[in-house]
Design an enzyme around this catalytic site. Structure first.
Site, PDB file in Angstrom:
ATOM      1  N   LYS A   1      -0.206  -6.377 -43.952  1.00 17.85           N
ATOM      2  CA  LYS A   1      -1.035  -7.478 -44.436  1.00 17.85           C
ATOM      3  C   LYS A   1      -1.886  -6.955 -45.588  1.00 17.85           C
ATOM      4  O   LYS A   1      -2.947  -6.376 -45.380  1.00 17.85           O
ATOM      5  CB  LYS A   1      -1.907  -8.019 -43.297  1.00 17.85           C
ATOM      6  CG  LYS A   1      -2.349  -9.480 -43.474  1.00 17.85           C
ATOM      7  CD  LYS A   1      -3.336  -9.702 -44.589  1.00 17.85           C
ATOM      8  CE  LYS A   1      -4.697  -9.116 -44.256  1.00 17.85           C
ATOM      9  NZ  LYS A   1      -5.682  -9.346 -45.377  1.00 17.85           N
TER      10      LYS A   1
ATOM     11  N   GLY B   1     -10.631  -0.453 -44.148  1.00 18.51           N
ATOM     12  CA  GLY B   1     -11.498  -1.456 -44.752  1.00 18.51           C
ATOM     13  C   GLY B   1     -12.942  -1.241 -44.348  1.00 18.51           C
ATOM     14  O   GLY B   1     -13.351  -0.125 -43.992  1.00 18.51           O
TER      15      GLY B   1
ATOM     16  N   GLU C   1      -9.931   3.321 -40.297  1.00 17.28           N
ATOM     17  CA  GLU C   1     -10.500   4.132 -41.378  1.00 17.28           C
ATOM     18  C   GLU C   1     -11.464   3.225 -42.116  1.00 17.28           C
ATOM     19  O   GLU C   1     -11.049   2.310 -42.828  1.00 17.28           O
ATOM     20  CB  GLU C   1      -9.398   4.671 -42.286  1.00 17.28           C
ATOM     21  CG  GLU C   1      -9.855   5.840 -43.145  1.00 17.28           C
ATOM     22  CD  GLU C   1     -10.502   5.403 -44.434  1.00 17.28           C
ATOM     23  OE1 GLU C   1     -11.752   5.373 -44.474  1.00 17.28           O
ATOM     24  OE2 GLU C   1      -9.791   5.103 -45.400  1.00 17.28           O
TER      25      GLU C   1
ATOM     26  N   CYS D   1     -14.107   5.070 -50.370  1.00 10.81           N
ATOM     27  CA  CYS D   1     -14.826   5.249 -49.113  1.00 10.81           C
ATOM     28  C   CYS D   1     -15.329   6.670 -48.914  1.00 10.81           C
ATOM     29  O   CYS D   1     -16.365   6.881 -48.279  1.00 10.81           O
ATOM     30  CB  CYS D   1     -13.948   4.824 -47.939  1.00 10.81           C
ATOM     31  SG  CYS D   1     -12.313   5.572 -47.945  1.00 10.81           S
TER      32      CYS D   1
ATOM     33  N   GLU E   1     -23.416   1.489 -47.689  1.00 13.43           N
ATOM     34  CA  GLU E   1     -22.311   1.710 -48.624  1.00 13.43           C
ATOM     35  C   GLU E   1     -22.351   0.650 -49.726  1.00 13.43           C
ATOM     36  O   GLU E   1     -22.266  -0.550 -49.450  1.00 13.43           O
ATOM     37  CB  GLU E   1     -20.972   1.643 -47.883  1.00 13.43           C
ATOM     38  CG  GLU E   1     -19.792   1.996 -48.751  1.00 13.43           C
ATOM     39  CD  GLU E   1     -18.487   2.042 -47.984  1.00 13.43           C
ATOM     40  OE1 GLU E   1     -17.679   2.946 -48.238  1.00 13.43           O
ATOM     41  OE2 GLU E   1     -18.276   1.166 -47.120  1.00 13.43           O
TER      42      GLU E   1
END
Length: 478
Positions: free
Chosen positions: A177, A229, A251, A285, A384
């Site tokens: 996806k 994500g 993750e 990330c 973040e």
């Protein structure tokens, strides 16, 4: 590029619905293309195709490891042939500088396929152990089944193959996806899968938004979920998998620290400093976006990072001179600008950046931004941001540096900068993160990658990444 069909069961298939996902250039805001938005019916179709490819007699998991490995190498060759187009397509969509997209999006997927093909071809699926108190046991590694791979937009192909390559090697089948921001590059992947001659249903691709992802994650035909994500989305997926007792690898986000020790020779590591903190425009990330600087060298380090940001070439993602491209979308730019305002409101000192670059009126650009005199407890040091924004915080002594590095909800990555690698390794061992780089940062395909705390669950890459797609069975002999 206008994609009109979905890749399901080894064929381009008409979607069940009429909705589309439109992609615009991150650099110009202009229309790039569109792809169908997958519906629940499309997800059902894709899961059934993957299920059939897994369950059928003689299906993908029944292939000898060497035969699966050969198919994976053919896919690697097909991706190699289209690597330039893949890199340009990703770069245009998400703003990744083409100089970054070519080695990552253009090369890493094939590297991963070859690595895991070699790993599975050389590994035994069974191990015999002497039992206690008696007998022997055969321990078998079996493929876990149908994998739902829900992917991110910042490194869409690289992160996809963190999942695809080990899952294929293990004998699993997949439903991918892709993120709605990057739905054009999956069409190139589908073409490569067709060129490589993969069996029908082994890899299926259904682009969609959060609703499609949620439906896929909870689908009764899925055996394992792998997601890359945001931490917020990861928590929702973890909750869904917990209710189903379904294995999941997550993750997630990061807010990694760069611990600069007092003996660091930063002048010899300028390129590595830039890559560790600002690669892919900060949309990474693992980026070391919290700079921890020894107080005795604090003015020097603030000046170095300020000059680095001021000297970075900001421009169109497809321009080879560009070091900092645009953010992926207008909402992402708005989000980053909101954090910049928050940093100013909380009293951080802006040394450079903070606005939109002059002369770049189209696209989603933000100037590389440096905040000095940042309290580690402040919003911009704890949350973040996912853009070209760095914070610099002073520390007194190694113990305080480690304490500040660990004072975070996240634990994905980090870096230590020093002229003494043994000293750097000692500091790295005290940092509670899944990965740490010494005088630079680059994930190693052969070694486990993943986070602690709010940065996720489980590991990708290395042999550990393969094991995440295998189940264990013990057969006891008297």
């Amino acid at each position: 590029m206008k994609v009109n069909h979905l890749f399901i069961g080894g064929k381009w298939t008409a979607p069940a619905g009429r909705d589309t996902l439109t992609v615009t250039s991150a650099s110009t805001g202009e229309y790039l293309g569109s792809a169908p938005a997958g519906t629940d019916l499309d997800v059902d179709h894709a899961v059934q195709a993957a299920r059939s490819a897994f369950d059928a007699p003689g299906g993908w998991p029944a292939w000898e490891p060497e035969r699966r490995a050969a198919a994976m190498v053919r896919l690697a060759e097909a991706l190699d042939a289209g690597s330039e187009m893949m890199a340009r397509t990703v770069s245009a969509q998400n703003g990744m500088p083409i100089s970054t997209a070519e080695p990552f999006e253009g090369k890493v997927p094939a590297m991963l396929l070859r690595y895991y093909a070699g790993l599975v071809a050389d590994a035994s699926a069974e191990e015999t152990r002497v039992g206690l108190p008696q007998g022997t046991t055969v321990v078998r590694r079996e493929p876990i089944g149908v994998v739902a791979a829900v992917m991110t937009w910042n490194f869409p192909q690289t992160m996809a193959f963190f999942k695809i390559a080990p899952a294929l090697a293990a004998g699993c089948t997949l439903v991918l996806k892709p993120a709605p921001q990057t739905v054009l590059d999956p069409a190139l992947l589908a073409d490569a899968i067709g060129t490589a001659g993969f069996p029908e249903g082994v890899i299926n691709i259904v682009p969609g938004g959060p609703e499609a992802g949620a439906y896929l994650v909870s689908h009764p035909g899925v055996d394992k979920v792998s997601f890359t994500g945001s931490t917020a989305a990861g928590r929702r997926i973890a909750a869904a998998c917990a209710a189903l007792l379904r294995p999941v690898t997550l993750e997630l986000g990061g807010k990694s620290a760069a611990v600069i020790l007092d003996d660091a020779d930063l002048a010899t590591h300028l390129e590595q400093l830039f890559m560790a903190s600002l690669v892919n425009n900060g949309q990474t990330c693992f980026a070391s976006t919290r700079i921890l600087a020894p107080r005795g060298r604090y003015p020097e380090i603030v000046e170095l990072y300020t000059a680095m940001a001021q000297g970075a070439v900001v421009g169109d993602a497809l321009d080879r001179a560009t070091q900092i491209g645009p953010l992926v979308s207008a909402p992402q730019r708005d989000r980053v600008e909101g954090y910049i305002r928050k940093g100013l409101d909380e009293g951080a000192r802006l040394t450079t950046g903070g606005g939109r670059p002059a002369g770049l009126d189209r696209g989603w650009f933000v100037e590389p931004t440096i905040f000095a005199d940042v309290e580690n407890s402040s919003t911009v040091a704890q949350e973040e941001i996912f853009g070209p924004v760095l914070t610099i915080t002073p520390y007194d002594g190694e113990d305080e540096a480690v304490r500040l590095a660990n004072d975070s909800a996240y634990g994905l990555a980090g870096t230590v900068w020093t002229s003494d690698l043994d000293r750097g390794a000692r500091v790295a061992r005290r940092i509670r993160t899944g990965t740490v780089g010494l005088n630079g940062y680059l994930p190693d395909v052969t070694s486990p990658y993943g986070g602690r705390k709010a940065s996720g669950l489980g590991r990708e890459l290395g042999p550990e990444g393969l094991r995440a797609y295998q189940e264990l069975q013990s057969i006891y002999y008297p």
